[in-house]
Design a protein around this motif. Structure first.
Motif, PDB file in Angstrom:
ATOM      1  N   ARG A  65       0.825  -1.215   0.000  1.00  0.00           N
ATOM      2  CA  ARG A  65       0.000   0.000   0.000  1.00  0.00           C
ATOM      3  C   ARG A  65       0.857   1.263   0.000  1.00  0.00           C
ATOM      4  N   THR A  66       2.040   1.200   0.625  1.00  0.00           N
ATOM      5  CA  THR A  66       2.840   2.417   0.792  1.00  0.00           C
ATOM      6  C   THR A  66       4.224   2.356   0.160  1.00  0.00           C
ATOM      7  N   ASP A  67       4.811   1.187   0.052  1.00  0.00           N
ATOM      8  CA  ASP A  67       6.168   1.052  -0.496  1.00  0.00           C
ATOM      9  C   ASP A  67       6.126   0.992  -2.016  1.00  0.00           C
ATOM     10  N   PRO A  68       7.216   1.389  -2.669  1.00  0.00           N
ATOM     11  CA  PRO A  68       7.286   1.166  -4.118  1.00  0.00           C
ATOM     12  C   PRO A  68       7.219  -0.340  -4.390  1.00  0.00           C
ATOM     13  N   MET A  69       6.653  -0.695  -5.508  1.00  0.00           N
ATOM     14  CA  MET A  69       6.581  -2.110  -5.881  1.00  0.00           C
ATOM     15  C   MET A  69       8.004  -2.633  -6.109  1.00  0.00           C
ATOM     16  N   PRO A  70       8.298  -3.862  -5.724  1.00  0.00           N
ATOM     17  CA  PRO A  70       9.645  -4.402  -5.926  1.00  0.00           C
ATOM     18  C   PRO A  70      10.088  -4.413  -7.389  1.00  0.00           C
ATOM     19  N   ILE A  71       9.140  -4.423  -8.322  1.00  0.00           N
ATOM     20  CA  ILE A  71       9.484  -4.449  -9.742  1.00  0.00           C
ATOM     21  C   ILE A  71       9.820  -3.053 -10.279  1.00  0.00           C
ATOM     22  N   THR A  72       9.568  -1.997  -9.514  1.00  0.00           N
ATOM     23  CA  THR A  72       9.773  -0.620  -9.977  1.00  0.00           C
ATOM     24  C   THR A  72      11.176  -0.381 -10.537  1.00  0.00           C
ATOM     25  N   PRO A  73      12.254  -0.829  -9.882  1.00  0.00           N
ATOM     26  CA  PRO A  73      13.589  -0.605 -10.468  1.00  0.00           C
ATOM     27  C   PRO A  73      13.792  -1.332 -11.799  1.00  0.00           C
ATOM     28  N   VAL A  74      13.117  -2.453 -11.986  1.00  0.00           N
ATOM     29  CA  VAL A  74      13.214  -3.183 -13.253  1.00  0.00           C
ATOM     30  C   VAL A  74      12.523  -2.381 -14.359  1.00  0.00           C
ATOM     31  N   LEU A  75      11.367  -1.810 -14.041  1.00  0.00           N
ATOM     32  CA  LEU A  75      10.660  -0.981 -15.013  1.00  0.00           C
ATOM     33  C   LEU A  75      11.535   0.204 -15.422  1.00  0.00           C
ATOM     34  N   ALA A  76      12.168   0.836 -14.433  1.00  0.00           N
ATOM     35  CA  ALA A  76      13.042   1.981 -14.714  1.00  0.00           C
ATOM     36  C   ALA A  76      14.215   1.558 -15.604  1.00  0.00           C
ATOM     37  N   LEU A  77      14.801   0.405 -15.317  1.00  0.00           N
ATOM     38  CA  LEU A  77      15.917  -0.105 -16.119  1.00  0.00           C
ATOM     39  C   LEU A  77      15.473  -0.333 -17.573  1.00  0.00           C
ATOM     40  N   ALA A  78      14.230  -0.764 -17.743  1.00  0.00           N
ATOM     41  CA  ALA A  78      13.690  -1.008 -19.082  1.00  0.00           C
ATOM     42  C   ALA A  78      13.230   0.273 -19.762  1.00  0.00           C
ATOM     43  N   GLY A  79      13.121   1.357 -18.997  1.00  0.00           N
ATOM     44  CA  GLY A  79      12.708   2.627 -19.572  1.00  0.00           C
ATOM     45  C   GLY A  79      11.206   2.758 -19.757  1.00  0.00           C
ATOM     46  N   VAL A  80      10.436   2.053 -18.935  1.00  0.00           N
ATOM     47  CA  VAL A  80       8.978   2.130 -18.993  1.00  0.00           C
ATOM     48  C   VAL A  80       8.442   2.480 -17.607  1.00  0.00           C
ATOM     49  N   LYS A  81       7.192   2.933 -17.569  1.00  0.00           N
ATOM     50  CA  LYS A  81       6.612   3.346 -16.295  1.00  0.00           C
ATOM     51  C   LYS A  81       5.629   2.344 -15.717  1.00  0.00           C
ATOM     52  N   THR A  82       5.085   1.463 -16.558  1.00  0.00           N
ATOM     53  CA  THR A  82       4.059   0.552 -16.059  1.00  0.00           C
ATOM     54  C   THR A  82       4.387  -0.902 -16.370  1.00  0.00           C
ATOM     55  N   TRP A  83       3.826  -1.779 -15.560  1.00  0.00           N
ATOM     56  CA  TRP A  83       3.964  -3.215 -15.767  1.00  0.00           C
ATOM     57  C   TRP A  83       3.395  -3.610 -17.130  1.00  0.00           C
ATOM     58  N   GLY A  84       2.244  -3.042 -17.499  1.00  0.00           N
ATOM     59  CA  GLY A  84       1.623  -3.364 -18.777  1.00  0.00           C
ATOM     60  C   GLY A  84       2.527  -3.049 -19.958  1.00  0.00           C
TER      61      GLY A  84
END
Length: 155
Positions: A65-84
């Motif tokens: 609910r409050t922490d960044p999602m654990p996948i967030t750094p992976v999304l950033a590395l890929a250059g995208v903002k969303t899981w989709g």
């Protein structure tokens, strides 16, 4: 057991260590590394083995609910903002090292809602040795091979 994940997206591999929380949940964990898919097999294999060595245990479970999602750094590395956006066109191979035996588990991309499924058991590749060049080539070969659906969803 040590674990990491290797995503193939566009012309890059994203290699991500994993950590297990005290409750048993596996999450993405640093380091988060990107390497070109056409890098030498030995370099890719060495990166995978290094990520496995970074496996960590008994980390606090994230507060979803409050922490960044654990996948967030992976999304950033890929250059995208969303899981989709990330899932589109992405392939995944999980790596597990247990008692000196390495298994490479290609996953089936089910899209943003269902995540990645395990393949049929016969599609799991077990490395006979922990040679970086051999492991890197196995990984390159897996990303070039089609994966048949099977198993249950385990994103």
């Amino acid at each position: 057991m040590k674990r990491c994940q290797i995503y193939s997206r566009r012309d890059d591999l994203l290699v991500v260590a994993q950590a297990r929380t005290g409750t048993g949940l596996w999450i993405s964990w640093p380091p988060f590394t990107k390497v070109p898919l056409d890098a030498p097999a030995e370099d890719i294999g060495a990166l995978l083995l290094s990520a496995l060595d970074k496996t960590t245990y008994d980390v606090p479970a994230p507060n979803f609910r409050t922490d960044p999602m654990p996948i967030t750094p992976v999304l950033a590395l890929a250059g995208v903002k969303t899981w989709g956006a990330f899932v589109k066109g992405t392939e995944l191979v999980g790596a597990e090292l247990d008692d000196g035996r390495l298994s490479l588990v290609p996953r089936v991309n089910r899209g943003s809602r269902r995540g990645f499924d395990h393949p049929d058991a016969e599609q799991i590749v077990r490395a006979a040795e922990l040679d970086p060049a051999t492991i890197g080539q196995l990984l390159k070969d897996l990303f070039g091979a089609p994966v048949r659906p099977g198993g249950s969803s385990t994103s």
